[in-house]
Write a protein that holds these residues in place. Structure first.
Motif, mmCIF file in Angstrom:
data_model
loop_
_atom_site.group_PDB
_atom_site.id
_atom_site.type_symbol
_atom_site.label_atom_id
_atom_site.label_comp_id
_atom_site.label_asym_id
_atom_site.label_seq_id
_atom_site.Cartn_x
_atom_site.Cartn_y
_atom_site.Cartn_z
ATOM 1 N N GLY A 161 0.805 -1.213 0.000
ATOM 2 C CA GLY A 161 0.000 0.000 0.000
ATOM 3 C C GLY A 161 0.838 1.263 0.000
ATOM 4 O O GLY A 161 0.377 2.322 -0.449
ATOM 5 N N GLY A 162 2.075 1.176 0.493
ATOM 6 C CA GLY A 162 2.959 2.336 0.501
ATOM 7 C C GLY A 162 3.466 2.684 -0.882
ATOM 8 O O GLY A 162 3.448 3.850 -1.287
ATOM 9 N N ASN A 163 3.947 1.674 -1.629
ATOM 10 C CA ASN A 163 4.369 1.994 -2.991
ATOM 11 C C ASN A 163 3.171 2.347 -3.860
ATOM 12 O O ASN A 163 3.269 3.152 -4.785
ATOM 13 C CB ASN A 163 5.213 0.886 -3.616
ATOM 14 N N CYS A 164 1.991 1.774 -3.546
ATOM 15 C CA CYS A 164 0.775 2.154 -4.247
ATOM 16 C C CYS A 164 0.478 3.637 -4.036
ATOM 17 O O CYS A 164 0.142 4.358 -4.992
ATOM 18 C CB CYS A 164 -0.388 1.305 -3.754
ATOM 19 N N ALA A 165 0.597 4.113 -2.796
ATOM 20 C CA ALA A 165 0.349 5.524 -2.510
ATOM 21 C C ALA A 165 1.295 6.406 -3.314
ATOM 22 O O ALA A 165 0.872 7.417 -3.900
ATOM 23 C CB ALA A 165 0.502 5.786 -1.013
ATOM 24 N N PHE A 166 2.569 6.033 -3.366
ATOM 25 C CA PHE A 166 3.522 6.828 -4.130
ATOM 26 C C PHE A 166 3.167 6.801 -5.612
ATOM 27 O O PHE A 166 3.221 7.835 -6.297
ATOM 28 C CB PHE A 166 4.947 6.310 -3.910
ATOM 29 N N THR A 167 2.794 5.626 -6.124
ATOM 30 C CA THR A 167 2.458 5.503 -7.533
ATOM 31 C C THR A 167 1.259 6.376 -7.896
ATOM 32 O O THR A 167 1.252 7.043 -8.943
ATOM 33 C CB THR A 167 2.168 4.036 -7.894
ATOM 34 N N VAL A 168 0.232 6.371 -7.046
ATOM 35 C CA VAL A 168 -0.950 7.195 -7.324
ATOM 36 C C VAL A 168 -0.558 8.663 -7.452
ATOM 37 O O VAL A 168 -0.951 9.360 -8.400
ATOM 38 C CB VAL A 168 -2.013 6.996 -6.234
ATOM 39 N N ALA A 169 0.226 9.172 -6.495
ATOM 40 C CA ALA A 169 0.621 10.577 -6.534
ATOM 41 C C ALA A 169 1.571 10.857 -7.688
ATOM 42 O O ALA A 169 1.500 11.923 -8.318
ATOM 43 C CB ALA A 169 1.257 10.973 -5.204
ATOM 44 N N TRP A 170 2.464 9.913 -7.984
ATOM 45 C CA TRP A 170 3.389 10.091 -9.110
ATOM 46 C C TRP A 170 2.612 10.179 -10.424
ATOM 47 O O TRP A 170 2.909 11.018 -11.284
ATOM 48 C CB TRP A 170 4.380 8.932 -9.156
ATOM 49 N N GLN A 171 1.608 9.319 -10.569
ATOM 50 C CA GLN A 171 0.813 9.315 -11.796
ATOM 51 C C GLN A 171 -0.124 10.518 -11.872
ATOM 52 O O GLN A 171 -0.353 11.058 -12.956
ATOM 53 C CB GLN A 171 -0.013 8.023 -11.874
#
Length: 273
Positions: A161-171
């Protein structure tokens, strides 16, 4: 950094950290309420069903635009008997002015074992899922008035869920400007962790990022698939490209203890003006 309660433990033994007062209920602090619904009509992740729980602070009147924070693995963050205790922390920090009046959206992964398929890929599908399905459903079903300002919209998760959070904001930095990641599983992104190189070669995005990593995380003494070192590599790339960021290091293992203990201070840093 919060001191462990077993500071005399042997080197190499993961530590356990005690929670501070911001993670406990206080007299005189008004409590937010929790509402929720099932979401089983996803076009992005068809065939999945999940529970979405929504924290609505006592200070929310409906007349003003509220800030937003989305959590992956939602039940783990809301349960007052587990490490994160996010509802209690929100009550305390909103009451003392450390964060704005914030709607918390706590999203469980899709059933049918879909967690890693949703959280780990470094693509825009989960961002699309939140932006086009979950947040509109929160607005429509609960009648909440949520800001579109990315500087007042945060996303959080731990492990995958942490890398998911970063991915969402990055995208989608146009929708989420604040990121909080605990023991993020950058190491297990399919095809390898792309972010150290991507961050270095991409013009800085308008993001504020708080990462937490544990020294005794998975594969802590391996050169490949090292959870701890992959978080350090992401933080280093953020530093090299001038991002507003912070990384907090603990002596725990791959669990939520240290992250839960520092959640109040992480939120204070993330929401600072």
């Amino acid at each position: 950094m919060t001191e462990p309660n077993d500071a005399a433990a042997e080197p190499g033994i993961p530590r356990n950290y005690p929670h501070g007062p911001d993670s406990s209920r206080r007299d005189g602090v008004p409590r937010g309420r929790i509402e929720g619904f099932a979401w089983n009509d996803s076009a992005v992740f068809p065939g999945t069903t999940r529970i979405v729980q929504v924290y609505i602070p006592a200070q929310y009147s409906g007349g003003e635009l509220a800030a937003l924070m989305v959590f992956q693995d939602g039940q783990m963050y809301l349960d007052p008997d587990l490490e994160m205790r996010a509802g209690i922390v929100f009550d305390n920090l909103i009451h003392d002015g450390s964060m704005p009046t914030t709607i918390g959206v706590f999203v469980d992964p899709g059933q049918l074992g879909n967690r890693n398929a949703e959280y780990d890929p470094a693509d825009d599908r989960y961002a699309e899922f939140l932006i086009t399905e979950i947040i509109p459903a929160v607005r429509d079903q609960l009648g909440l008035n949520i800001t579109e300002d990315p500087d007042l919209r945060a996303i959080c998760g731990g492990s995958s869920g942490g890398n998911c959070a970063f991915t969402v904001a990055w995208q989608r930095p146009d929708r989420f400007g604040l990121v909080l990641g605990f023991v993020s599983s950058f190491a297990q992104i399919p095809g390898g962790n792309p972010y150290p190189e991507l961050i270095r070669r991409t013009s800085p995005k308008p993001l504020r990022v708080f990462l937490q990593a544990n020294r005794w995380d998975l594969n802590f003494d391996h050169s490949d698939l090292n959870w701890y070192s992959n978080n350090l590599l992401v933080a280093a790339a953020l530093a090299e490209n001038g991002y507003d960021h912070r990384i907090e290091l603990g002596d725990g293992a791959h669990n939520a203890n240290h992250g839960g203990v520092i959640l109040p201070d992480a939120l204070r840093w993330l929401w600072r003006t």
